[in-house]
Scaffold this motif. Structure first.
Motif, mmCIF file in Angstrom:
data_model
loop_
_atom_site.group_PDB
_atom_site.id
_atom_site.type_symbol
_atom_site.label_atom_id
_atom_site.label_comp_id
_atom_site.label_asym_id
_atom_site.label_seq_id
_atom_site.Cartn_x
_atom_site.Cartn_y
_atom_site.Cartn_z
ATOM 1 N N LEU A 183 -13.519 -1.130 -6.724
ATOM 2 C CA LEU A 183 -12.875 0.141 -7.050
ATOM 3 C C LEU A 183 -11.377 -0.040 -7.270
ATOM 4 C CD1 LEU A 183 -13.580 3.071 -7.470
ATOM 5 C CD2 LEU A 183 -13.141 3.498 -5.046
ATOM 6 N N TRP A 184 -10.766 -0.946 -6.503
ATOM 7 C CA TRP A 184 -9.342 -1.227 -6.715
ATOM 8 C C TRP A 184 -9.119 -1.906 -8.061
ATOM 9 C CZ3 TRP A 184 -4.508 -0.388 -5.093
ATOM 10 C CH2 TRP A 184 -3.514 -1.265 -5.495
ATOM 11 N N GLN A 185 -9.983 -2.874 -8.393
ATOM 12 C CA GLN A 185 -9.812 -3.603 -9.636
ATOM 13 C C GLN A 185 -10.064 -2.721 -10.860
ATOM 14 O OE1 GLN A 185 -8.782 -6.686 -10.180
ATOM 15 N NE2 GLN A 185 -8.501 -7.158 -8.009
ATOM 16 N N LEU A 186 -11.024 -1.814 -10.768
ATOM 17 C CA LEU A 186 -11.398 -1.020 -11.935
ATOM 18 C C LEU A 186 -10.545 0.226 -12.119
ATOM 19 C CD1 LEU A 186 -15.291 -1.230 -11.638
ATOM 20 C CD2 LEU A 186 -13.832 -2.483 -13.221
ATOM 21 N N TYR A 187 -10.002 0.783 -11.032
ATOM 22 C CA TYR A 187 -9.330 2.073 -11.176
ATOM 23 C C TYR A 187 -7.943 2.102 -10.542
ATOM 24 C CZ TYR A 187 -8.503 7.111 -10.834
ATOM 25 O OH TYR A 187 -7.963 8.348 -10.929
ATOM 26 N N TYR A 188 -7.864 1.899 -9.227
ATOM 27 C CA TYR A 188 -6.600 2.134 -8.530
ATOM 28 C C TYR A 188 -5.518 1.127 -8.912
ATOM 29 C CZ TYR A 188 -8.826 5.617 -5.569
ATOM 30 O OH TYR A 188 -9.465 6.739 -5.116
ATOM 31 N N ARG A 189 -5.909 -0.098 -9.271
ATOM 32 C CA ARG A 189 -4.894 -1.082 -9.661
ATOM 33 C C ARG A 189 -4.135 -0.625 -10.898
ATOM 34 N NH1 ARG A 189 -4.892 -5.710 -12.951
ATOM 35 N NH2 ARG A 189 -7.089 -5.361 -13.460
ATOM 36 N N HIS A 190 -4.850 -0.029 -11.857
ATOM 37 C CA HIS A 190 -4.186 0.456 -13.065
ATOM 38 C C HIS A 190 -3.374 1.730 -12.786
ATOM 39 C CE1 HIS A 190 -6.492 -2.428 -15.416
ATOM 40 N NE2 HIS A 190 -7.573 -2.039 -14.759
ATOM 41 N N GLU A 191 -3.867 2.585 -11.916
ATOM 42 C CA GLU A 191 -3.151 3.826 -11.619
ATOM 43 C C GLU A 191 -1.858 3.558 -10.856
ATOM 44 O OE1 GLU A 191 -3.918 6.833 -12.657
ATOM 45 O OE2 GLU A 191 -5.632 6.032 -13.784
ATOM 46 N N PHE A 192 -1.885 2.546 -9.975
ATOM 47 C CA PHE A 192 -0.697 2.243 -9.169
ATOM 48 C C PHE A 192 0.179 1.156 -9.789
ATOM 49 C CE2 PHE A 192 -3.252 3.963 -5.524
ATOM 50 C CZ PHE A 192 -2.375 4.969 -5.184
ATOM 51 N N SER A 193 -0.169 0.690 -10.997
ATOM 52 C CA SER A 193 0.602 -0.407 -11.587
ATOM 53 C C SER A 193 2.083 -0.080 -11.764
ATOM 54 C CB SER A 193 -0.019 -0.808 -12.929
ATOM 55 O OG SER A 193 -0.054 0.295 -13.813
ATOM 56 N N PRO A 194 2.502 1.138 -12.165
ATOM 57 C CA PRO A 194 3.954 1.396 -12.221
ATOM 58 C C PRO A 194 4.620 1.321 -10.851
ATOM 59 C CG PRO A 194 2.749 3.039 -13.488
ATOM 60 C CD PRO A 194 1.741 2.289 -12.690
ATOM 61 N N LEU A 195 3.855 1.610 -9.798
ATOM 62 C CA LEU A 195 4.425 1.597 -8.455
ATOM 63 C C LEU A 195 4.445 0.199 -7.862
ATOM 64 C CD1 LEU A 195 5.541 3.540 -6.287
ATOM 65 C CD2 LEU A 195 3.225 3.646 -5.341
ATOM 66 N N THR A 196 3.416 -0.598 -8.121
ATOM 67 C CA THR A 196 3.327 -1.937 -7.541
ATOM 68 C C THR A 196 4.004 -2.996 -8.399
ATOM 69 O OG1 THR A 196 1.156 -2.240 -8.582
ATOM 70 C CG2 THR A 196 1.190 -1.400 -6.328
ATOM 71 N N ASP A 197 3.935 -2.840 -9.718
ATOM 72 C CA ASP A 197 4.499 -3.860 -10.619
ATOM 73 C C ASP A 197 5.863 -3.474 -11.165
ATOM 74 O OD1 ASP A 197 2.089 -5.103 -10.235
ATOM 75 O OD2 ASP A 197 1.211 -4.299 -12.084
ATOM 76 N N GLY A 198 6.254 -2.198 -11.068
ATOM 77 C CA GLY A 198 7.498 -1.770 -11.691
ATOM 78 C C GLY A 198 8.580 -1.401 -10.714
ATOM 79 N N GLN A 199 8.584 -1.995 -9.517
ATOM 80 C CA GLN A 199 9.610 -1.669 -8.532
ATOM 81 C C GLN A 199 10.991 -2.180 -8.950
ATOM 82 O OE1 GLN A 199 9.427 0.165 -5.499
ATOM 83 N NE2 GLN A 199 7.638 0.821 -6.664
#
Length: 262
Positions: free
Chosen positions: A131-147
């Motif tokens: 579920l993290w790989q398919l959905y939440y990783r993409h939804e949180f990408s600005p927060l986790t990858d764009g700090q």
């Protein structure tokens, strides 16, 4: 010469004796053969218990043989009979094998359950959650990858300066960092998978609300700066705009709409 004449007949006699000794006739006893057949592979046939009773039970050999063991012919003593010792050993081996397979299956089930529980609880395995790989990783990408990125890349210089001077940018960055720390804690802490997914769900709602509020603040800042610039131009103009007086808001709106239709 006389000695050789004596030796040769002796050697010939010894060779003939050895040849005769090797040709031993096979002696078979039917009673022993029947017993061997009974004990090894053939049916426990009471009719083959020899010697038999004979006519009117007068055979003395039968009574000398079986009178001392009256129950022997009635009891099946073959090792491979239904109740034989070898059959019981084979059944015991099969039962032990089934028990071993049942224990092995139980142990494998416990191992698989333990691995599943470990994967569900271990924070180190949260990255591989489907579920993290398919959905939440993409939804949180600005927060986790764009700090390390700039949240005002698309903003105008005036808006950037206004948000920085008023502290709104610092507020947004602080909220983003706090939310990112909470997300990292939810991903790395040993936690039940259901609780972890619920934490993702709640934080995703907060992140979307924060993003919507941030975009609204940027738009309001842009609108405020635009209105402030227009006000300055009006003040600097030689012909200030005169607003109608003595009219209500509805009358002013109707007046504007009527002029827009012309």
């Amino acid at each position: 010469m006389k000695i050789s004449l004596v030796i040769w007949p002796v050697l010939l006699l010894l060779s003939l004796t050895e040849t005769y000794a090797q040709n031993v006739k096979r002696q078979t006893d039917k009673h022993i053969v029947h017993q061997q057949e009974r004990m090894v592979f053939k049916q426990w046939d009471r009719k083959k218990f020899t010697p038999t009773k004979g006519f009117l039970g007068l055979n003395y050999q039968y009574w000398l043989t079986w009178a001392w063991h009256p129950n022997y012919p009635k009891t099946d003593r073959r090792p491979l009979s239904a109740a034989g010792a070898q059959t019981q050993r084979l059944l015991m081996v099969a039962a032990m094998k089934n028990t071993e397979e049942a224990y092995k299956l139980h142990a494998d089930t416990l191992r698989n359950t333990a691995v599943s529980e470990m994967v569900n609880y271990a924070g180190i395995a949260s990255r591989a959650d489907p579920l993290w790989q398919l959905y939440y990783r993409h939804e949180f990408s600005p927060l986790t990858d764009g700090q390390n990125g700039d949240p005002m890349d698309d903003a105008e210089p005036e808006v950037r300066e206004y948000l920085t001077s008023t502290g709104i940018l610092e507020w947004y960055l602080e909220e983003s960092r706090a939310l990112a720390q909470r997300l990292d804690a939810a991903r790395t802490t040993n936690l039940d998978r259901g609780s972890r997914i619920m934490a993702y769900h709640h934080m995703l709602g907060e992140y979307r609300e924060l993003s919507t509020l941030w975009e609204a603040k940027k738009n309001r800042a842009k609108l405020y700066l635009s209105l402030a610039g227009t006000n300055e131009k009006v003040k600097e103009s030689d012909h200030p705009i005169t607003l109608p007086t003595g009219k209500t808001d509805r009358q002013i709106a109707d007046n504007i709409l009527s002029k827009s239709k012309l």
